[in-house]
Enzyme design. Structure first.
Site, PDB file in Angstrom:
ATOM      1  N   ASN A 173     -13.184  10.087  -0.436  1.00 33.35           N
ATOM      2  CA  ASN A 173     -13.819   9.226  -1.429  1.00 33.35           C
ATOM      3  C   ASN A 173     -13.815   7.793  -0.920  1.00 33.35           C
ATOM      4  O   ASN A 173     -12.801   7.317  -0.407  1.00 33.35           O
ATOM      5  CB  ASN A 173     -13.070   9.315  -2.768  1.00 33.35           C
ATOM      6  N   GLY A 196     -14.932   7.001  -6.860  1.00 33.34           N
ATOM      7  CA  GLY A 196     -13.643   7.120  -7.537  1.00 33.34           C
ATOM      8  C   GLY A 196     -12.454   6.970  -6.623  1.00 33.34           C
ATOM      9  O   GLY A 196     -11.370   7.485  -6.925  1.00 33.34           O
ATOM     10  N   CYS A 211       0.543   3.482   3.153  1.00 33.74           N
ATOM     11  CA  CYS A 211       1.240   2.883   4.302  1.00 33.74           C
ATOM     12  C   CYS A 211       2.725   3.224   4.224  1.00 33.74           C
ATOM     13  O   CYS A 211       3.342   3.607   5.227  1.00 33.74           O
ATOM     14  CB  CYS A 211       1.078   1.366   4.313  1.00 33.74           C
ATOM     15  N   HIS A 253      -3.190   0.934   8.472  1.00 36.02           N
ATOM     16  CA  HIS A 253      -4.009   0.764   7.268  1.00 36.02           C
ATOM     17  C   HIS A 253      -5.479   0.524   7.596  1.00 36.02           C
ATOM     18  O   HIS A 253      -5.824  -0.433   8.292  1.00 36.02           O
ATOM     19  CB  HIS A 253      -3.488  -0.412   6.435  1.00 36.02           C
ATOM     20  N   CYS A 270       0.842  -1.203   0.000  1.00 34.13           N
ATOM     21  CA  CYS A 270       0.000   0.000   0.000  1.00 34.13           C
ATOM     22  C   CYS A 270       0.875   1.251   0.000  1.00 34.13           C
ATOM     23  O   CYS A 270       1.699   1.450   0.895  1.00 34.13           O
ATOM     24  CB  CYS A 270      -0.924  -0.006   1.217  1.00 34.13           C
ATOM     25  N   HIS A 277      -6.478   3.191   0.950  1.00 31.40           N
ATOM     26  CA  HIS A 277      -6.018   3.453   2.315  1.00 31.40           C
ATOM     27  C   HIS A 277      -6.723   4.749   2.697  1.00 31.40           C
ATOM     28  O   HIS A 277      -6.547   5.783   2.011  1.00 31.40           O
ATOM     29  CB  HIS A 277      -4.489   3.603   2.322  1.00 31.40           C
ATOM     30  N   HIS A 319      -8.082   8.148   3.460  1.00 22.93           N
ATOM     31  CA  HIS A 319      -7.434   9.456   3.439  1.00 22.93           C
ATOM     32  C   HIS A 319      -8.487  10.539   3.317  1.00 22.93           C
ATOM     33  O   HIS A 319      -9.535  10.340   2.699  1.00 22.93           O
ATOM     34  CB  HIS A 319      -6.420   9.557   2.291  1.00 22.93           C
ATOM     35  N   ASP A 368      -0.729  16.309  -1.865  1.00 20.45           N
ATOM     36  CA  ASP A 368      -1.175  15.434  -2.937  1.00 20.45           C
ATOM     37  C   ASP A 368      -0.231  15.581  -4.134  1.00 20.45           C
ATOM     38  O   ASP A 368       0.176  16.690  -4.489  1.00 20.45           O
ATOM     39  CB  ASP A 368      -2.610  15.794  -3.348  1.00 20.45           C
TER      40      ASP A 368
HETATM   41  P1  5GP Z   1      -8.630   9.142  -4.174  1.00 22.22           P
HETATM   42  O1  5GP Z   1      -8.929   9.200  -5.639  1.00 22.22           O
HETATM   43  O2  5GP Z   1      -8.329   7.728  -3.721  1.00 22.22           O
HETATM   44  O3  5GP Z   1      -9.659   9.840  -3.318  1.00 22.22           O
HETATM   45  O4  5GP Z   1      -7.326  10.026  -3.973  1.00 22.22           O
HETATM   46  C1  5GP Z   1      -6.041   9.547  -4.100  1.00 22.22           C
HETATM   47  C2  5GP Z   1      -5.143  10.751  -4.194  1.00 22.22           C
HETATM   48  O5  5GP Z   1      -3.827  10.327  -3.910  1.00 22.22           O
HETATM   49  C3  5GP Z   1      -5.113  11.407  -5.560  1.00 22.22           C
HETATM   50  O6  5GP Z   1      -5.498  12.764  -5.433  1.00 22.22           O
HETATM   51  C4  5GP Z   1      -3.662  11.258  -6.021  1.00 22.22           C
HETATM   52  O7  5GP Z   1      -3.192  12.405  -6.692  1.00 22.22           O
HETATM   53  C5  5GP Z   1      -2.915  11.028  -4.710  1.00 22.22           C
HETATM   54  N1  5GP Z   1      -1.749  10.166  -4.818  1.00 22.22           N
HETATM   55  C6  5GP Z   1      -1.684   8.937  -5.404  1.00 22.22           C
HETATM   56  N2  5GP Z   1      -0.449   8.404  -5.280  1.00 22.22           N
HETATM   57  C7  5GP Z   1       0.286   9.329  -4.587  1.00 22.22           C
HETATM   58  C8  5GP Z   1       1.638   9.354  -4.133  1.00 22.22           C
HETATM   59  O8  5GP Z   1       2.420   8.428  -4.347  1.00 22.22           O
HETATM   60  N3  5GP Z   1       2.039  10.463  -3.452  1.00 22.22           N
HETATM   61  C9  5GP Z   1       1.193  11.502  -3.175  1.00 22.22           C
HETATM   62  N4  5GP Z   1       1.697  12.537  -2.500  1.00 22.22           N
HETATM   63  N5  5GP Z   1      -0.094  11.500  -3.591  1.00 22.22           N
HETATM   64  C10 5GP Z   1      -0.539  10.450  -4.282  1.00 22.22           C
HETATM   65 ZN    ZN Z   2      -2.236   1.367   3.656  1.00 15.81          ZN
END
Ligand code: 5GP
Ligand code: ZN
Length: 114
Positions: A85, A91, A7, A46, A4, A96, A98, A30
């Protein structure tokens, strides 16, 4: 969870600048910001999503992190949006839990932006 990404970020296995951390949570920018301020607040442990049995003390620590990072960035004064989300229809791309903390410009009241 060993594979993950959040994580690994939250526990320092992938070097990432943390804008806040304590024993329970971490916050970082982000990678693909949708707003001038776009910070993710995550538990260090997690959990799949907000309804995955997250302990109250972890939720409280996440709210405290939001308090700290919004004050540090100044968006506590101008306003901000918190989004989590959950599942496919929302989406969720990283499974994990957030919370997106978004601000720094006028946000569309009809858009999820996150
Ligand atoms: P979700 O779509 O799951 O609500 O949001 C996931 C968010 O994580 C997205 O806005 C994406 O830009 C961000 N994200 C994905 N991988 C990484 C990463 O490796 N580092 C950082 N800082 N953000 C990430
Ligand atoms: Zn995790």
């Amino acid at each position: 969870m060993s594979d993950c990404i959040f994580c690994k970020i939250a526990n320092g296995e992938i070097p990432t600048e943390l804008v806040y951390q304590d024993d329970l949570v971490a916050a970082f920018k982000d990678a693909n910001p949708l707003t001038p301020v776009h910070i993710l607040v995550v538990p260090k442990k997690h959990y799949e999503n907000v309804v995955d049995g997250v302990p109250a003390e972890v939720l409280a620590a996440m709210v405290h992190a939001i308090d700290v990072v919004t004050k540090e960035t100044g968006i506590d004064k101008t306003g901000f949006r918190c989004i989590t989300n959950t599942g496919d229809d929302a989406g969720q791309s990283v499974h994990h839990f957030h919370i997106h903390v978004m601000g720094g410009r006028k946000l569309d009241p009809n858009a999820g932006e996150g």
